[in-house]
Motif scaffolding. Structure first.
Motif, PDB file in Angstrom:
ATOM      1  N   ILE A 117      24.498 -37.446 -14.577  1.00 21.67           N
ATOM      2  CA  ILE A 117      23.676 -36.784 -14.405  1.00 21.67           C
ATOM      3  C   ILE A 117      25.177 -35.865 -12.680  1.00 21.67           C
ATOM      4  N   ASN A 118      25.821 -36.510 -12.589  1.00 22.48           N
ATOM      5  CA  ASN A 118      27.174 -36.214 -11.261  1.00 22.48           C
ATOM      6  C   ASN A 118      27.770 -34.594 -12.631  1.00 22.48           C
ATOM      7  N   ASN A 119      28.489 -35.389 -13.583  1.00 18.04           N
ATOM      8  CA  ASN A 119      29.446 -34.242 -13.909  1.00 18.04           C
ATOM      9  C   ASN A 119      28.416 -32.990 -14.824  1.00 18.04           C
ATOM     10  N   LYS A 120      26.762 -33.121 -15.284  1.00 12.35           N
ATOM     11  CA  LYS A 120      26.459 -31.358 -15.411  1.00 12.35           C
ATOM     12  C   LYS A 120      25.941 -31.220 -14.360  1.00 12.35           C
ATOM     13  N   LEU A 121      25.619 -31.583 -12.705  1.00 12.96           N
ATOM     14  CA  LEU A 121      25.175 -31.063 -12.145  1.00 12.96           C
ATOM     15  C   LEU A 121      26.437 -31.755 -10.399  1.00 12.96           C
ATOM     16  N   PRO A 122      26.672 -31.156 -10.431  1.00 18.47           N
ATOM     17  CA  PRO A 122      28.845 -31.782  -9.663  1.00 18.47           C
ATOM     18  C   PRO A 122      28.405 -31.167  -7.890  1.00 18.47           C
ATOM     19  N   GLU A 123      27.476 -29.463  -7.850  1.00 21.62           N
ATOM     20  CA  GLU A 123      26.234 -29.239  -6.548  1.00 21.62           C
ATOM     21  C   GLU A 123      25.322 -30.244  -5.837  1.00 21.62           C
ATOM     22  N   LEU A 124      25.288 -31.974  -6.758  1.00 18.32           N
ATOM     23  CA  LEU A 124      24.148 -32.063  -6.547  1.00 18.32           C
ATOM     24  C   LEU A 124      24.720 -33.610  -6.080  1.00 18.32           C
ATOM     25  N   ILE A 125      25.867 -33.767  -6.543  1.00 18.38           N
ATOM     26  CA  ILE A 125      27.041 -35.254  -6.109  1.00 18.38           C
ATOM     27  C   ILE A 125      26.244 -35.561  -4.546  1.00 18.38           C
ATOM     28  N   ASN A 126      26.588 -35.120  -4.086  1.00 22.26           N
ATOM     29  CA  ASN A 126      25.998 -35.684  -2.218  1.00 22.26           C
ATOM     30  C   ASN A 126      24.794 -36.242  -2.010  1.00 22.26           C
ATOM     31  N   GLN A 127      24.369 -35.283  -2.693  1.00 14.27           N
ATOM     32  CA  GLN A 127      22.625 -35.262  -2.216  1.00 14.27           C
ATOM     33  C   GLN A 127      21.539 -36.056  -2.884  1.00 14.27           C
ATOM     34  N   PHE A 128      22.403 -36.830  -4.312  1.00 11.24           N
ATOM     35  CA  PHE A 128      21.556 -37.503  -5.560  1.00 11.24           C
ATOM     36  C   PHE A 128      21.871 -38.982  -4.890  1.00 11.24           C
ATOM     37  N   LYS A 129      23.638 -38.872  -3.798  1.00  7.57           N
ATOM     38  CA  LYS A 129      23.707 -40.483  -3.202  1.00  7.57           C
ATOM     39  C   LYS A 129      23.273 -40.597  -1.574  1.00  7.57           C
ATOM     40  N   LYS A 130      22.845 -39.648  -1.568  1.00  2.81           N
ATOM     41  CA  LYS A 130      21.314 -39.672  -0.371  1.00  2.81           C
ATOM     42  C   LYS A 130      20.264 -40.335  -0.616  1.00  2.81           C
ATOM     43  N   ASP A 131      19.651 -39.511  -1.794  1.00  4.66           N
ATOM     44  CA  ASP A 131      18.337 -40.081  -2.199  1.00  4.66           C
ATOM     45  C   ASP A 131      18.242 -41.018  -3.187  1.00  4.66           C
ATOM     46  N   ASN A 132      19.896 -41.229  -3.942  1.00  6.13           N
ATOM     47  CA  ASN A 132      19.474 -42.948  -4.922  1.00  6.13           C
ATOM     48  C   ASN A 132      18.896 -43.134  -5.499  1.00  6.13           C
ATOM     49  N   ASN A 133      17.637 -42.338  -5.864  1.00  9.49           N
ATOM     50  CA  ASN A 133      17.077 -42.482  -7.195  1.00  9.49           C
ATOM     51  C   ASN A 133      17.387 -42.504  -8.279  1.00  9.49           C
ATOM     52  N   LEU A 134      18.274 -42.251  -8.445  1.00  9.06           N
ATOM     53  CA  LEU A 134      19.013 -42.093 -10.222  1.00  9.06           C
ATOM     54  C   LEU A 134      18.936 -42.964 -11.246  1.00  9.06           C
ATOM     55  N   GLU A 135      18.975 -44.172 -10.386  1.00  9.94           N
ATOM     56  CA  GLU A 135      18.429 -46.138 -11.068  1.00  9.94           C
ATOM     57  C   GLU A 135      17.393 -46.178 -11.361  1.00  9.94           C
ATOM     58  N   GLU A 136      16.746 -45.680 -10.629  1.00 14.16           N
ATOM     59  CA  GLU A 136      14.848 -45.593 -10.916  1.00 14.16           C
ATOM     60  C   GLU A 136      14.189 -44.869 -12.269  1.00 14.16           C
ATOM     61  N   LEU A 137      15.092 -43.596 -12.300  1.00 16.76           N
ATOM     62  CA  LEU A 137      15.124 -41.617 -12.404  1.00 16.76           C
ATOM     63  C   LEU A 137      15.363 -42.330 -14.195  1.00 16.76           C
TER      64      LEU A 137
END
Length: 157
Positions: A117-137
């Motif tokens: 996901i970070n490779n496909k959407l590099p603009e959102l890397i920092n936000q995905f680190k803050k949200d931390n919901n990718l594991e559940e997703l």
């Protein structure tokens, strides 16, 4: 005297030609450049983040039916938007759902899903680190992919 006038005319013409070509080059490449925001802030200020809200909605459903979700988003022509002072990202919800499905199908663990996901959407890397919901997703979406369903089958051996 004539050669001096000729030399001056040539120099003036060369300078004019050079300045016009430089300004034309600037106009040509101006459309291809992205906006760069200069800021002393280390923290990114986010104005809109519909990706995080969409992820939370998908997690809350606890079962993602990618086919129906993609059809519904395709009919409505929904878009997800991320606006901050550093970046602006807007993609179709259909594209995002397909990215999630492809990432969950190709990944064997949450870490490789996050990397995908970070490779496909590099603009959102920092936000995905803050949200931390990718594991559940990943866990919820993996259940509803082809490889996830095969993994869920009981082992015969």
């Amino acid at each position: 005297m004539k050669s001096l006038i000729h030399t001056i005319k040539t120099a003036i013409f060369s300078i004019l030609f050079l300045s016009l070509s430089i300004s034309n080059a600037q106009i040509i490449y101006e459309d291809q450049l992205e906006t760069i925001y200069l800021n002393k802030n280390a923290e990114e200020v986010v104005y809109t983040n519909s990706f995080s809200n969409f992820n939370n909605d998908l997690i809350a459903t606890n079962k993602i039916n990618f086919k129906s979700q993609i059809q519904k988003a395709n009919q409505n022509n929904d878009r997800l938007l991320f606006l901050s002072e550093r970046s602006n990202l807007q993609i179709l919800t259909v594209t995002y759902l397909r990215t999630i499905r492809r990432g969950a199908n190709q990944s064997n663990n949450p870490e490789s899903f996050k990397a995908f996901i970070n490779n496909k959407l590099p603009e959102l890397i920092n936000q995905f680190k803050k949200d931390n919901n990718l594991e559940e997703l990943y866990i919820i979406s993996r259940k509803n992919t082809f490889n996830g369903k095969i993994d869920a089958l009981p082992s015969v051996l």
